[in-house]
Design an enzyme around this catalytic site. Sequence first.
Site, PDB file in Angstrom:
ATOM      1  N   GLY A   1       0.823  -1.210   0.000  1.00 52.08           N
ATOM      2  CA  GLY A   1       0.000   0.000   0.000  1.00 52.08           C
ATOM      3  C   GLY A   1       0.852   1.253   0.000  1.00 52.08           C
TER       4      GLY A   1
ATOM      5  CB  ILE B   1      -0.701   4.434   6.685  1.00 51.78           C
ATOM      6  CG1 ILE B   1      -1.803   5.262   7.373  1.00 51.78           C
ATOM      7  CG2 ILE B   1       0.075   3.620   7.713  1.00 51.78           C
ATOM      8  CD1 ILE B   1      -2.899   4.450   8.011  1.00 51.78           C
TER       9      ILE B   1
ATOM     10  CD  GLU C   1      -1.590   1.586  -4.063  1.00 52.27           C
ATOM     11  OE1 GLU C   1      -1.361   1.812  -2.873  1.00 52.27           O
ATOM     12  OE2 GLU C   1      -2.703   1.169  -4.477  1.00 52.27           O
TER      13      GLU C   1
ATOM     14  CB  ALA D   1       0.359   0.572   4.920  1.00 49.90           C
TER      15      ALA D   1
ATOM     16  NE  ARG E   1      -6.694   3.793  11.029  1.00 52.45           N
ATOM     17  CZ  ARG E   1      -6.063   3.090  11.950  1.00 52.45           C
ATOM     18  NH1 ARG E   1      -4.919   2.493  11.661  1.00 52.45           N
ATOM     19  NH2 ARG E   1      -6.554   2.955  13.160  1.00 52.45           N
TER      20      ARG E   1
ATOM     21  CG  HIS F   1      12.416  38.265   2.555  1.00 49.65           C
ATOM     22  ND1 HIS F   1      12.299  37.243   1.642  1.00 49.65           N
ATOM     23  CD2 HIS F   1      13.674  38.749   2.429  1.00 49.65           C
ATOM     24  CE1 HIS F   1      13.448  37.134   0.972  1.00 49.65           C
ATOM     25  NE2 HIS F   1      14.291  38.028   1.437  1.00 49.65           N
TER      26      HIS F   1
HETATM   27  P1  AMP Z   1      -4.634   4.344   2.365  1.00 44.87           P
HETATM   28  O1  AMP Z   1      -6.098   3.999   2.459  1.00 44.87           O
HETATM   29  O2  AMP Z   1      -4.385   5.766   1.919  1.00 44.87           O
HETATM   30  O3  AMP Z   1      -3.858   4.014   3.623  1.00 44.87           O
HETATM   31  O4  AMP Z   1      -4.046   3.397   1.211  1.00 44.87           O
HETATM   32  C1  AMP Z   1      -4.029   1.989   1.266  1.00 44.87           C
HETATM   33  C2  AMP Z   1      -3.541   1.482  -0.088  1.00 44.87           C
HETATM   34  O5  AMP Z   1      -3.330   0.070  -0.040  1.00 44.87           O
HETATM   35  C3  AMP Z   1      -4.521   1.750  -1.219  1.00 44.87           C
HETATM   36  O6  AMP Z   1      -3.924   2.621  -2.161  1.00 44.87           O
HETATM   37  C4  AMP Z   1      -4.768   0.356  -1.819  1.00 44.87           C
HETATM   38  O7  AMP Z   1      -4.835   0.383  -3.225  1.00 44.87           O
HETATM   39  C5  AMP Z   1      -3.548  -0.442  -1.352  1.00 44.87           C
HETATM   40  N1  AMP Z   1      -3.781  -1.914  -1.326  1.00 44.87           N
HETATM   41  C6  AMP Z   1      -4.832  -2.569  -0.759  1.00 44.87           C
HETATM   42  N2  AMP Z   1      -4.724  -3.929  -0.965  1.00 44.87           N
HETATM   43  C7  AMP Z   1      -3.562  -4.136  -1.644  1.00 44.87           C
HETATM   44  C8  AMP Z   1      -2.863  -5.302  -2.138  1.00 44.87           C
HETATM   45  N3  AMP Z   1      -3.311  -6.566  -1.964  1.00 44.87           N
HETATM   46  N4  AMP Z   1      -1.673  -5.110  -2.784  1.00 44.87           N
HETATM   47  C9  AMP Z   1      -1.171  -3.874  -2.955  1.00 44.87           C
HETATM   48  N5  AMP Z   1      -1.785  -2.749  -2.525  1.00 44.87           N
HETATM   49  C10 AMP Z   1      -2.960  -2.857  -1.868  1.00 44.87           C
END
Ligand code: AMP
Length: 473
Positions: A187, A191, A210, A275, A278, A452
């Site tokens: 991800g 996070i 990702e 990550a 959530r 400045h």
């Molecule tokens: P966030 O909600 O900003 O913390 O981002 C979480 C990220 O995890 C998102 O961009 C999802 O696309 C990514 N994600 C979720 N599942 C997978 C997976 N199996 N492989 C790679 N990335 C993932």
Amino acid sequence: MSKVKAKYDVIVIGSGPSAYTCAIRCAQLGLKVLCVDNTDINSTSGAFCNAGNVGMITLLESAKLYDTLLSDIDSHGVFAENVSLNLPKMILHKDKILDGISQQITKTFTEHKIDFINSNAKLIAPKIIELSSLHSPSQQIHAKFIILATESIPISIPCTPIDNEFILDSTAALSLNKLPKRLAILGAGVIGLELAAIWNRLGAETTLLEAQETFLGLSDNQISRQAYQIFTEQGLELRLGARVISTKILNKKVFIEYQDADGTHALRVDKLIVASGRKPNSERLSAPEANLLLDENGYVHVNENCRTNLPGVYAIGDLTLHGPMLSHKGMAEGVFVAEQIAGVIGSSVNYNIIPNVIYTEPEIAWIGQTEQALKAIGDPINIGTFPLSINHQPKSAVKSNGMIKVIACANTDKILGVHIIGCHASELIAQAVLAMEFSASSEDLARTIHSHPSSAEALREAALAIKNKGLNS
Ligand code: AMP
């Protein structure tokens, strides 16, 4: 089951930023408050310790210090020899900061006579919660108002079972006592990037996997492109369109399989941090007979006043779909709800003007609308940008890069969005938030005299650039 007489005006379930802010404001307004959370007030990972992402920011500050001493300080005529990393001490420093915050909130609770119970709490009817813990029999507590503020929890993925030894969740990823040589992060969202900024800086070879093809899709595209370039130059390996499909632990290594447009690939690392986003922490929050309305993703249904479908029951923070999952949004809702309950005229939450921040280095922060969103709806806009490499030279310890972008309505000149990637973006965005709160025009910003040299004057420069009046670009 013992029954407890109603002695509270308000019960707040949860102890994160939204919950404690709400509890404190209720108490300030003369209400008798009970706060219930299933984490212990005295443990380092316990109640109040999840104070936003303070742990993440503290570690990043330490990592930046280390990185600066290793690579950027010589040009200042400062030579640091034998710089080394004591990771357990760095983690201890972070824990002490969290502990300090927890103690401060505990003290405020005591001063305001807010009761705290360490227990699981479940809403069983409007005005009634049931407490259950290992140490004492279940009991019911009544209050006139109940505020649900249990925030969010990491989304788990079946193919990456968390053991917090080799496959870590984002909390355990802040307490590693040994630097992994090779690290993967599933991800590249907020996070994932924040954790990568820490561990990459401390020396772990870091790969982000990702699933999405686009990078930081919620940010302004121009900023996302710069971020991609800067992070890649810092040594982060960013693999987009890469979906993790399986993991295996063998000989103390994590073997990851992921798929992208070219097929299936393997990656071997010492640790994998998950990550993957959530979700609202609502699973065990209410009994079915309470009839609390949730959507299919577990978000609690609320109206514009944070009221749920049940009388006297409110939900705030990450539990609801209103606004982003950010501490300051939940804290603002906490105050709003407390003031409604106490019958005080307060201000509602302006969901259109909530700053977004990603605590990487450089930081990313924005407010309002992106260029792509405004163009998609066909709104005529003017854009001014300013590169931070010009502005920061005298003030920053390290070479800085990034940019500020101001977007204004072409007809009225009202500021519609401000987007920043750069050192201190989380601080710089505050003046954009204030400007937008007061419906300022880009000209208002351009006419405002800034000190400045300062980082803040870069925002004025971006506003000046809208009418090609930039002084330094
Ligand atoms: P966030 O909600 O900003 O913390 O981002 C979480 C990220 O995890 C998102 O961009 C999802 O696309 C990514 N994600 C979720 N599942 C997978 C997976 N199996 N492989 C790679 N990335 C993932």
